[in-house]
Design an enzyme around this catalytic site. Structure first.
Site: not given
Ligand code: 1HE
Length: 265
Positions: A31-32, A68, A72, A115, A118, A138, A146
């Site tokens: 899940k990265r 990552a 979410l 995060g 963060e 975000e 957060g």
């Molecule tokens: C996830 C998450 C996640 C990956 N929550 N499941 N964070 C983001 O907005 C970043 C979201 N993630 C991405 O943009 C990309 O995943 C990455 C650039 C980090 C990596 O890309 P990649 O191509 O290597 O991996 P992928 O195919 O996108 O992800 C692999 C799996 O990880 C996939 O799940 P699967 O079940 O389909 O294999 C994705 O859904 C999962 N995954 N990132 C849940 N973030 C305290 S407040 C903080 C607020 C925030 O952090 S907002 C930013 C959230």
């Protein structure tokens, strides 16, 4: 040597020892290394309960990305009160990193986003491999920081750049991150852990009281008025220099037994 999973039930955070350095690994590569509730709790527990032998720590992420950000999939139907307590859980865990017993060196690669940034901001020294990219998505996700980002990131890169990253989705690469201070070191891919361990072992050889003053007193003094800060500086330096280890180190220098300061190689 593997000491323990920080939370045996979760197993998304691993703690190993390399001499006097604890290596804390986010271990949820599928899940990265997205941070769900059990992972943030496990991170806090890992840093609050580091092995007694640890005098510095390295924080790293398994797989292709450091972190990552928020998982979410947990956000779904959460109401405001639940989100508040969730955010406060992150705050407690990251306080255990920033204001824990030992300095923490983060080794960054791939995504350091939301995060994840963060989390990195709660560490003291950041080493970025060339593959590192920094973002605050975000805005795109319709949420807000957060995990302490609004408090910690302005002190590192300032409000204007955070505003840009959050409003426009701007992503910084490793070199830009180094330039603006998100990382203090940049290294080629695959060399981050070695560099992080090298730095952590140097830190581990410092007097523990000095390390504690640097991580606990310095950032607090920087937040104070000059009058309050100067008083706390004088009180802190008087306590630190009073330790027997400090006396021994000063004697060693005066008797020619300690390393001199040298210009950079
Ligand atoms: C996830 C998450 C996640 C990956 N929550 N499941 N964070 C983001 O907005 C970043 C979201 N993630 C991405 O943009 C990309 O995943 C990455 C650039 C980090 C990596 O890309 P990649 O191509 O290597 O991996 P992928 O195919 O996108 O992800 C692999 C799996 O990880 C996939 O799940 P699967 O079940 O389909 O294999 C994705 O859904 C999962 N995954 N990132 C849940 N973030 C305290 S407040 C903080 C607020 C925030 O952090 S907002 C930013 C959230």
């Amino acid at each position: 040597m593997s000491i323990t999973g920080a939370d045996e039930a979760a197993k998304t955070v691993r703690v190993d020892m390399d001499g006097e350095v604890a290596i804390v690994t986010l271990d949820r590569a599928a899940k990265r290394n997205a941070i769900d509730e059990r992972t943030v709790a496990a991170l806090g527990q890992a840093f609050a309960n580091l092995p007694a032998a640890a005098r510095a720590a390295v924080l790293t992420g398994a797989g292709e990305h450091f972190c990552a950000g928020l998982d979410l999939s947990e956000l779904g139907e959460v109401n405001a009160a639940e989100a508040l307590f969730h955010s406060r859980l992150w705050h407690r865990a990251f306080e255990d990193i920033q204001f824990g017993r030992v300095p923490v060196v983060a080794v960054l690669h791939g995504a350091v986003v939301g995060g994840g940034l963060e989390l990195a901001a709660s560490t003291h020294i950041r080493v970025a491999e060339a593959s590192t990219f920094f973002a605050l998505p975000e805005g795109q996700r319709g949420i807000f920081l957060g995990g302490g980002g609004t408090a910690r990131l302005p002190r590192i890169i300032g409000v204007p750049l955070i505003t840009d990253m959050m409003l426009t989705g701007r992503t910084l690469d490793a070199a830009e991150g180094l330039r603006v201070g998100l990382a203090q070191y940049q290294v080629p891919d695959g060399q981050g852990l070695a560099k992080g361990l090298e730095l952590a072992h140097i830190i581990a050889r410092n007097a523990p009281m000095t390390n504690y003053a640097v991580t606990h007193a310095l950032p607090r003094i920087a937040d104070m008025s000059i009058e309050q800060g100067l008083l706390l500086e004088a009180m802190t330096s008087s306590i630190v220099q009073d330790a027997p280890e400090a006396k021994a180190r000063m004697r060693a220098f005066l008797e020619g037994r300690a390393a001199k300061v040298r210009p950079p190689a």
